[in-house]
Design a protein around this motif. Structure first.
Motif, PDB file in Angstrom:
ATOM      1  N   ALA A  49       0.837  -1.198   0.000  1.00 62.25           N
ATOM      2  CA  ALA A  49       0.000   0.000   0.000  1.00 62.25           C
ATOM      3  C   ALA A  49       0.864   1.237   0.000  1.00 62.25           C
ATOM      4  N   TRP A  50       0.362   2.266  -0.642  1.00 61.37           N
ATOM      5  CA  TRP A  50       0.972   3.595  -0.526  1.00 61.37           C
ATOM      6  C   TRP A  50      -0.191   4.546  -0.313  1.00 61.37           C
ATOM      7  N   GLY A  51      -0.301   5.049   0.875  1.00 59.25           N
ATOM      8  CA  GLY A  51      -1.471   5.856   1.186  1.00 59.25           C
ATOM      9  C   GLY A  51      -2.719   5.007   1.016  1.00 59.25           C
ATOM     10  N   LYS A  52      -3.654   5.516   0.258  1.00 58.36           N
ATOM     11  CA  LYS A  52      -4.894   4.776   0.064  1.00 58.36           C
ATOM     12  C   LYS A  52      -4.853   3.897  -1.180  1.00 58.36           C
ATOM     13  N   GLN A  53      -3.709   3.873  -1.835  1.00 64.27           N
ATOM     14  CA  GLN A  53      -3.576   3.039  -3.030  1.00 64.27           C
ATOM     15  C   GLN A  53      -3.126   1.642  -2.628  1.00 64.27           C
ATOM     16  N   LEU A  54      -3.787   0.653  -3.174  1.00 62.12           N
ATOM     17  CA  LEU A  54      -3.407  -0.737  -2.939  1.00 62.12           C
ATOM     18  C   LEU A  54      -2.873  -1.331  -4.239  1.00 62.12           C
ATOM     19  N   PHE A  55      -1.703  -1.952  -4.150  1.00 64.37           N
ATOM     20  CA  PHE A  55      -1.106  -2.577  -5.329  1.00 64.37           C
ATOM     21  C   PHE A  55      -0.905  -4.072  -5.068  1.00 64.37           C
ATOM     22  N   VAL A  56      -1.385  -4.866  -5.978  1.00 64.15           N
ATOM     23  CA  VAL A  56      -1.214  -6.308  -5.858  1.00 64.15           C
ATOM     24  C   VAL A  56      -0.376  -6.783  -7.041  1.00 64.15           C
ATOM     25  N   GLY A  57       0.784  -7.376  -6.736  1.00 60.74           N
ATOM     26  CA  GLY A  57       1.737  -7.727  -7.790  1.00 60.74           C
ATOM     27  C   GLY A  57       1.613  -9.163  -8.282  1.00 60.74           C
ATOM     28  N   GLU A  67       6.335  -9.334 -18.903  1.00 58.95           N
ATOM     29  CA  GLU A  67       6.324  -8.260 -17.926  1.00 58.95           C
ATOM     30  C   GLU A  67       5.376  -8.575 -16.766  1.00 58.95           C
ATOM     31  N   SER A  68       5.831  -8.263 -15.564  1.00 56.03           N
ATOM     32  CA  SER A  68       4.945  -8.432 -14.417  1.00 56.03           C
ATOM     33  C   SER A  68       3.852  -7.365 -14.474  1.00 56.03           C
ATOM     34  N   ARG A  69       2.833  -7.571 -13.673  1.00 55.28           N
ATOM     35  CA  ARG A  69       1.726  -6.602 -13.663  1.00 55.28           C
ATOM     36  C   ARG A  69       1.315  -6.293 -12.237  1.00 55.28           C
ATOM     37  N   TRP A  70       0.710  -5.122 -12.100  1.00 53.45           N
ATOM     38  CA  TRP A  70       0.177  -4.727 -10.795  1.00 53.45           C
ATOM     39  C   TRP A  70      -1.308  -4.428 -10.926  1.00 53.45           C
ATOM     40  N   LEU A  71      -2.044  -4.953  -9.998  1.00 51.87           N
ATOM     41  CA  LEU A  71      -3.448  -4.586  -9.894  1.00 51.87           C
ATOM     42  C   LEU A  71      -3.498  -3.376  -8.962  1.00 51.87           C
ATOM     43  N   ARG A  72      -4.097  -2.297  -9.436  1.00 50.57           N
ATOM     44  CA  ARG A  72      -4.242  -1.117  -8.578  1.00 50.57           C
ATOM     45  C   ARG A  72      -5.694  -0.996  -8.151  1.00 50.57           C
ATOM     46  N   VAL A  73      -5.899  -0.903  -6.842  1.00 48.02           N
ATOM     47  CA  VAL A  73      -7.258  -0.764  -6.312  1.00 48.02           C
ATOM     48  C   VAL A  73      -7.316   0.452  -5.404  1.00 48.02           C
ATOM     49  N   HIS A  74      -8.332   1.275  -5.619  1.00 50.19           N
ATOM     50  CA  HIS A  74      -8.605   2.370  -4.687  1.00 50.19           C
ATOM     51  C   HIS A  74     -10.043   2.212  -4.216  1.00 50.19           C
ATOM     52  N   LEU A  75     -10.222   2.171  -2.916  1.00 52.93           N
ATOM     53  CA  LEU A  75     -11.552   1.863  -2.386  1.00 52.93           C
ATOM     54  C   LEU A  75     -12.514   3.036  -2.431  1.00 52.93           C
ATOM     55  N   GLU A 149      -7.737  -1.537 -11.690  1.00 56.84           N
ATOM     56  CA  GLU A 149      -7.161  -1.632 -13.030  1.00 56.84           C
ATOM     57  C   GLU A 149      -5.831  -2.354 -12.999  1.00 56.84           C
ATOM     58  N   VAL A 150      -5.419  -2.807 -14.156  1.00 57.84           N
ATOM     59  CA  VAL A 150      -4.152  -3.526 -14.294  1.00 57.84           C
ATOM     60  C   VAL A 150      -3.103  -2.567 -14.837  1.00 57.84           C
ATOM     61  N   LEU A 151      -1.948  -2.518 -14.170  1.00 57.12           N
ATOM     62  CA  LEU A 151      -0.895  -1.590 -14.560  1.00 57.12           C
ATOM     63  C   LEU A 151       0.412  -2.312 -14.857  1.00 57.12           C
ATOM     64  N   THR A 152       1.215  -1.709 -15.712  1.00 57.73           N
ATOM     65  CA  THR A 152       2.591  -2.175 -15.888  1.00 57.73           C
ATOM     66  C   THR A 152       3.411  -1.584 -14.741  1.00 57.73           C
ATOM     67  N   PRO A 153       4.591  -2.113 -14.510  1.00 58.13           N
ATOM     68  CA  PRO A 153       5.440  -1.542 -13.455  1.00 58.13           C
ATOM     69  C   PRO A 153       5.705  -0.053 -13.667  1.00 58.13           C
ATOM     70  N   GLN A 154       5.848   0.343 -14.915  1.00 58.66           N
ATOM     71  CA  GLN A 154       6.080   1.768 -15.193  1.00 58.66           C
ATOM     72  C   GLN A 154       4.872   2.606 -14.796  1.00 58.66           C
ATOM     73  N   GLU A 155       3.707   2.088 -15.103  1.00 62.45           N
ATOM     74  CA  GLU A 155       2.487   2.832 -14.757  1.00 62.45           C
ATOM     75  C   GLU A 155       2.305   2.921 -13.248  1.00 62.45           C
ATOM     76  N   LYS A 156       2.666   1.851 -12.560  1.00 62.92           N
ATOM     77  CA  LYS A 156       2.585   1.878 -11.095  1.00 62.92           C
ATOM     78  C   LYS A 156       3.528   2.954 -10.548  1.00 62.92           C
ATOM     79  N   ALA A 157       4.732   3.011 -11.101  1.00 62.85           N
ATOM     80  CA  ALA A 157       5.705   4.000 -10.646  1.00 62.85           C
ATOM     81  C   ALA A 157       5.180   5.412 -10.877  1.00 62.85           C
ATOM     82  N   ALA A 158       4.462   5.594 -11.964  1.00 63.61           N
ATOM     83  CA  ALA A 158       3.915   6.916 -12.261  1.00 63.61           C
ATOM     84  C   ALA A 158       2.859   7.313 -11.237  1.00 63.61           C
ATOM     85  N   VAL A 159       2.059   6.356 -10.824  1.00 63.84           N
ATOM     86  CA  VAL A 159       1.049   6.638  -9.793  1.00 63.84           C
ATOM     87  C   VAL A 159       1.754   7.027  -8.494  1.00 63.84           C
TER      88      VAL A 159
END
Length: 330
Positions: A49-57, A67-75, A149-159
């Motif tokens: 988690a980073w703040g209210k952002q949840l990332f599942v790798g 490429e690995s992926r991250w699921l980004r969830v915001h409640l 949503e599903v993110l690439t590692p780069q997109e996760k870093a941008a968030v």
DNA sequence: GCTGCATGATGAG
DNA sequence: TCATCCTGCAGCA
């Protein structure tokens, strides 16, 4: 609503239940069908988690490409996770808004008759389940998220690059705890936007919501309507340090308790062993502090301030309810 | 049964 | 500043 502490807790729970497992990913409600199809069958590595952002790798390979992926969830305001399992993991509960349902063991049949009762079968999703994660021994259902949503590692870093320091993360997510604190203090003091508004800005500090904002400013005796640049740096530094303690406590216990023992117990005066406690959140037992004594000002408008007795104030600020004591906070 | 709220964030005007 | 989205539940009728 889930503030940062809840999301960190969720990340821990997801990691405990699913890390190292290949998971079936589906969207019973249908609105995440495309994303679920991408992740289905992939191995879940970890959740953070980073703040209210949840990332599942999820690891690269197999269903995913190179490429690995991250699921980004915001409640958001209403999102919630519900967990159930066969009891082999010790975590069977739901966390999220609008109400926690911790301890609810909806699906799991009593494990009383032991391992001979056949394979565990998860209950059918209840309500509008956007996302379901299913592994051999546990299931997690997500409802009502603002983002999924599903993110690439780069997109996760941008968030993450857009987020301020997070008091719950080690070193606040910066190079050091000092760097995180300094970043917060200088950012607030750079602007004339009210400190109350800035505390809710995830780019200023990540994970703080309406409760922690109200309570932290009360504890710091800072008027939320004061322009950020007029708040003394040491008051802001103290607020950061206080939030580190409060929010980590919240992440551990799942409850927000900000009142000090000497300000609780409206009727019976505390005495004996209760007197010397200095921690806010529980001392191991969240139930020890009644819900109506957990906060100084949040949702207490019109009631007497626990410190000075003046009525707690309520005002709309940028679309959210702001609670504070006009006497204690200046 | 219906309505309004809630610990959020975003995009238009 | 406002409208909008996501959902479940308490509080009413």
């Amino acid at each position: 609503m889930p503030e940062g502490h809840t999301v960190h807790r969720l990340a821990r729970t997801l990691t405990e239940l699913f890390s190292g497992e290949r998971v079936r990913v589906s969207s019973p409600q249908g609105r995440f069908a495309a994303g679920a199809a991408v992740l289905d069958g992939a191995m879940l590595v970890t959740a953070e988690a980073w703040g209210k952002q949840l990332f599942v790798g999820f690891t690269a390979g197999d269903p995913l490409g190179s490429e690995s992926r991250w699921l980004r969830v915001h409640l958001g305001l209403y999102g919630a996770w519900t967990f159930a399992g066969d009891g082999s993991a010790d975590v069977v509960h739901a966390i999220g808004a609008p109400r926690r349902r911790i301890g609810e063991r909806d699906s799991s049949p009593p494990a009383s008759d032991g391992p001979s009762s056949g394979p565990w079968v998860p209950a059918a999703p209840r309500g509008a389940v956007r996302l379901r994660l299913l592994a051999a021994h546990a299931v997690a259902d997500l409802t009502g998220p603002t983002a999924c949503e599903v993110l690439t590692p780069q997109e996760k870093a941008a968030v993450e690059a857009r987020l301020g320091p997070d008091p719950i993360r080690p070193d606040g997510g910066r190079r050091s705890q000092d760097a995180a604190r300094d970043a917060f203090v200088s950012r607030v003091r750079r602007s004339r936007v009210t400190v109350g508004q800035q505390l809710m800005d995830q780019a200023v500090i990540a994970g703080v919501g309406n409760i922690y904002r109200a309570e932290a400013l009360f504890r710091a005796r800072v008027d939320p309507l004061r322009p950020g640049r007029e708040v003394p740096a040491d008051a802001l530094a103290g607020t950061w340090d206080d939030l580190v303690v409060l929010m980590r406590d919240g992440a551990t216990t799942g409850r927000i308790v900000t009142t000090r023992p000497e300000h609780r117990g409206g009727g019976a005066p505390t005495h004996g062993e209760g007197r010397r406690r200095t921690r806010q959140n529980t001392d191991g037992d969240p139930a020890a502090v009644p819900a109506d004594e957990a906060f100084y000002v949040y949702h207490r408008d019109g009631s007497p301030c626990r410190v000075c007795g003046a009525p707690v104030l309520l005002e709309g600020l940028a679309g959210r309810n702001l609670f504070w004591c006009g006497t204690c906070q200046v």
